[in-house]
Design a protein around this motif. Structure first.
Motif, short mmCIF file in Angstrom:
data_model
loop_
_atom_site.label_atom_id
_atom_site.label_comp_id
_atom_site.label_asym_id
_atom_site.label_seq_id
_atom_site.Cartn_x
_atom_site.Cartn_y
_atom_site.Cartn_z
N MET B 1 123.32 -54.63 -110.39
CA MET B 1 123.04 -54.20 -109.23
C MET B 1 123.02 -52.29 -109.98
O MET B 1 123.98 -51.50 -109.94
CB MET B 1 122.69 -53.62 -107.79
CG MET B 1 121.57 -52.94 -107.13
SD MET B 1 121.90 -52.90 -105.05
CE MET B 1 123.02 -51.60 -105.45
N LYS B 2 121.91 -52.04 -110.53
CA LYS B 2 121.89 -50.55 -111.53
C LYS B 2 120.60 -49.97 -110.46
O LYS B 2 120.09 -50.14 -109.44
CB LYS B 2 120.86 -50.67 -112.27
CG LYS B 2 121.07 -51.52 -113.51
CD LYS B 2 122.62 -50.75 -114.09
CE LYS B 2 122.99 -51.74 -115.50
NZ LYS B 2 124.02 -50.92 -116.10
N LYS B 3 121.32 -48.29 -110.03
CA LYS B 3 120.75 -47.60 -110.00
C LYS B 3 120.20 -46.53 -110.32
O LYS B 3 121.24 -45.77 -111.31
CB LYS B 3 121.19 -46.89 -108.67
CG LYS B 3 122.04 -48.33 -107.53
CD LYS B 3 122.87 -47.40 -106.58
CE LYS B 3 124.73 -46.99 -107.52
NZ LYS B 3 124.50 -48.59 -107.45
N VAL B 4 118.73 -46.10 -110.32
CA VAL B 4 118.58 -44.83 -110.94
C VAL B 4 118.26 -44.02 -110.06
O VAL B 4 116.95 -44.33 -109.28
CB VAL B 4 118.15 -45.39 -111.95
CG1 VAL B 4 116.90 -44.27 -112.85
CG2 VAL B 4 118.19 -46.50 -113.31
N PHE B 5 118.19 -42.53 -110.73
CA PHE B 5 117.51 -41.37 -109.77
C PHE B 5 116.24 -40.81 -110.95
O PHE B 5 116.41 -40.80 -111.44
CB PHE B 5 118.89 -40.22 -109.98
CG PHE B 5 118.61 -38.94 -108.75
CD1 PHE B 5 118.17 -39.36 -107.64
CD2 PHE B 5 118.20 -37.74 -109.48
CE1 PHE B 5 117.86 -38.41 -106.87
CE2 PHE B 5 117.51 -36.58 -108.83
CZ PHE B 5 117.44 -36.85 -107.83
N GLY B 6 115.38 -40.50 -110.63
CA GLY B 6 114.31 -40.07 -111.04
C GLY B 6 113.41 -38.56 -110.11
O GLY B 6 114.01 -38.48 -109.44
N ILE B 7 113.13 -38.27 -111.71
CA ILE B 7 112.31 -36.38 -111.19
C ILE B 7 111.10 -36.17 -111.73
O ILE B 7 110.64 -36.72 -112.62
CB ILE B 7 113.22 -35.57 -111.37
CG1 ILE B 7 114.70 -35.27 -110.65
CG2 ILE B 7 112.86 -34.36 -111.55
CD1 ILE B 7 115.71 -34.51 -111.91
N GLU B 8 110.50 -36.17 -110.75
CA GLU B 8 108.62 -36.10 -111.16
C GLU B 8 108.31 -34.05 -110.52
O GLU B 8 108.25 -34.17 -109.70
CB GLU B 8 108.14 -36.82 -110.00
CG GLU B 8 106.55 -36.58 -109.07
CD GLU B 8 105.32 -36.74 -111.25
OE1 GLU B 8 105.89 -37.27 -112.24
OE2 GLU B 8 104.96 -35.77 -111.17
N SER B 20 116.72 -48.73 -106.78
CA SER B 20 118.00 -50.05 -106.90
C SER B 20 117.09 -50.76 -107.77
O SER B 20 116.23 -51.32 -106.87
CB SER B 20 118.39 -50.21 -106.17
OG SER B 20 118.57 -50.73 -105.00
N SER B 21 117.95 -51.96 -108.50
CA SER B 21 117.01 -53.17 -108.78
C SER B 21 117.49 -54.58 -108.13
O SER B 21 118.83 -54.05 -107.86
CB SER B 21 117.37 -53.88 -110.91
OG SER B 21 118.74 -53.59 -110.67
N THR B 301 110.53 -46.74 -113.56
CA THR B 301 110.46 -46.60 -114.32
C THR B 301 111.43 -46.72 -115.58
O THR B 301 111.76 -46.92 -116.67
CB THR B 301 109.09 -45.73 -115.10
OG1 THR B 301 107.71 -46.05 -113.82
CG2 THR B 301 108.28 -46.09 -116.83
N GLY B 302 112.20 -45.34 -114.56
CA GLY B 302 113.69 -45.17 -115.79
C GLY B 302 114.82 -46.76 -115.93
O GLY B 302 115.05 -46.28 -116.48
N LEU B 303 114.20 -47.01 -114.65
CA LEU B 303 115.22 -48.02 -114.46
C LEU B 303 115.10 -48.80 -115.26
O LEU B 303 115.86 -50.09 -115.87
CB LEU B 303 115.20 -48.30 -112.91
CG LEU B 303 116.45 -49.45 -112.54
CD1 LEU B 303 116.71 -49.78 -110.64
CD2 LEU B 303 116.10 -51.21 -112.52
#
Lengths: 212, 334
Positions: B1-8, B20-21, B301-303
């Motif tokens: 399982m991947k986890k990505v932090f995103g900033i808009e 998370s995926s 989308t980053g993930l």
């Protein structure tokens, strides 16, 4: 009697007969999602425009179906049936070099229309019919209008380019440059230069640059 | 399982999210999505510098809250993604600066995300769309797109204003705060008095500047606001419905997906649903809470990009104010 052969975005196309000849009946049916006054205005206006520009385009030297009959209130046109393939299908089925001459012909024909102040308004690869791989017939003049402005001609070319890059991305660049080549044969190199510059300007406009 | 932090942070919204995926990236789970929206005073528009000042102020708090809400520490994250464009320069730079710092300090890969593709990917994930023709409508975008040969191809777009700009600029004239979509929608529902305004469709492209000029003038001349809101919506949305229908007939896709901030408008949804039905296509719309700008669109989308090994070195992580979506090679789709 008539048979529905195509359900377009704007109109339904039926194949029928008129005086023993095959004919196309094009009906712009009411769109229930549109406000009724808006809807009837659009359908009537486009039917009238289409009929008159189909004739004007012929005068400019571009092949179009003959108009037999129109009924603006019902938004119906009866016109000549043309047996041909849409350019869209031909592009998908051919190799680039096979249809280079066809692209140049597209360019020459657009230039002829523009020279006579006719802006097609909807240049996509579905709006050309090709007979026996070399004769080009322009259809769908519902969005056409009359103008001599560089801006309007450039928007026309931008639409052509957009249709190519979206639906035929692999051949788009080559196809568009062939179209411009054909265009310059009729309108001259200087004109094409000015148009290309304007097309770039138009393409920059709608893009995320100015949020006020 | 991947986890990505995103900033808009492309325009008025500063938002952070953790996603998370599930199933190797086919599905995602939004663990947090915290936003702070800069609101300009009524009657005036977004000022990029003021908005960026707001973003700088709220950034630390939003980063922290989004981690707390997800119950996770930055160490556990696999990558940090940020909206790299298109958008307003000063706003974009705030998000990018925060993302760079986090990526450097925690030694995480830095993933640039195209904001428009963010709207699209999140909408696809949330609706389960397969191969749709998409109408993306917001303050920054008005375009019709579908995926082919590795990129999102643009089948039609606006030639001048976006639909969001039309709505907000008319709303401003009427004295509303931006975004004024909900207010205009509410007023429009109270009228059925149709006032003709310029209807401008060119191929699959639209032009809204004529509507804005006419509607503003009519308002100044004392026409009632409710009828104007009604007519503006009827005409502008009918144009959008028409160009979508054109692209749908041309591409022969089986699904229509509506996304972006203006997707929340019920009248627009109704029109597009009828267009889809007429062509036997399914109609999908992004859930309202994720229609506007949000961190989740960037994190998700980053993930996807991270799973496709996309990242950028900090030194080269420039923001691109007019980054077109059809310039992005989308390696995670085929």
């Amino acid at each position: 009697m008539e048979r529905l052969i195509r359900k377009g975005a704007e109109a339904d196309i039926y194949l029928g007969e008129l005086f023993g000849r095959k004919a196309i009946l094009k009906i712009r049916k009411p769109k229930p999602y549109r406000q009724p006054d808006l809807d009837s205005g659009i359908r009537k206006r486009r039917t009238l425009h289409e009929a008159s520009f189909l004739v004007d385009a012929r005068k400019a030297g571009v092949s179009t179906p003959l108009v037999y009959f129109i009924d603006p209130d019902k938004a119906e046109i009866v016109m000549q049936y043309i047996k041909g393939k849409r350019l869209k299908e031909i592009i998908s089925d051919s190799k680039q070099s096979d249809i280079d001459t066809l692209y140049s012909e597209v360019g020459r024909s657009i230039a002829k229309l523009h020279k006579d102040s006719i802006i097609h308004g909807d240049l996509t690869t579905s709006n050309f019919l090709v007979i026996k791989n070399d004769v080009l017939v322009f259809i769908d003049f519902g969005l056409a209008f009359s103008s001599q402005r560089l801006e309007d001609k450039a928007v026309d070319l931008h639409l052509m380019k957009e249709a190519l890059t979206s639906a035929h991305s692999k051949v788009a660049d080559k196809a568009f440059s062939k179209i411009l080549e054909g265009y310059s044969e009729v309108a001259g190199v200087k004109m094409v230069k000015d148009l290309v510059k304007k097309v770039r300007e138009i393409e920059r406009r709608g893009r995320y640059t100015r949020v006020e | 399982m991947k986890k990505v932090f995103g900033i808009e942070s492309t325009a008025h919204t500063f938002s952070c999210s953790l996603v998370s995926s599930i199933d190797g990236g086919v599905h995602g789970q939004i663990l947090s999505d915290v936003r702070s929206i800069y609101t300009p005073p009524p009657g005036s528009g977004i000022h990029p510098r003021e908005a960026s000042r707001h973003h700088v102020e709220v950034a630390p708090k939003i980063v922290e809250q989004s981690l707390t809400q997800a119950g996770m520490a930055m160490d556990e994250v696999d990558a940090v993604s940020f909206s790299a464009g298109p958008g307003l320069g000063p706003c974009l730079r705030v998000g990018a600066t925060v993302a760079r710092s986090l990526a450097l300090y925690y030694k995480k890969p830095l993933v640039p995300v195209n904001h428009a593709i963010g709207h699209i990917e999140l909408a696809i994930m949330l609706t389960g769309a397969k191969d749709p023709i998409i109408l993306l409508v917001s303050g920054g975008h008005t375009l019709i797109t579908a995926f082919s040969f590795g990129r999102w191809r643009v089948f039609g777009e606006t030639l001048d204003l976006t639909i969001g700009q039309l709505i907000d600029q008319f709303g401003r004239e009427a004295g509303f705060s931006s975004p004024s979509g909900p207010k205009i929608e509410e007023l429009a529902e109270r009228s059925s008095n149709f006032i003709p305004l310029p209807y401008t469709v060119k191929g699959n492209d639209t032009s809204f500047s004529g509507i804005l000029t006419s509607a503003k003038k009519l308002l100044q001349n004392g026409k009632d606001l409710e009828s104007l809101c009604f007519s503006l919506q009827e005409i502008a949305f009918a144009m959008l419905a028409e160009v979508t229908e054109r692209a749908l007939a041309f591409t022969e896709k089986r699904e229509v997906l509506l996304t972006g901030g203006v997707a929340a408008n019920r009248r627009l949804q109704e029109m597009l649903s009828e267009v889809s039905k007429r062509h036997g296509a399914g109609f999908l719309v992004v859930p309202k809470e994720y229609s506007g700008d949000c961190g989740a669109q960037i994190a998700w989308t980053g993930l996807l990009a991270h799973l496709a090994d996309i990242s950028v070195e900090v030194e080269k992580s420039f923001v691109k104010q007019s980054w077109r979506l059809d310039r992005v090679d989308v390696k995670w789709r085929d």
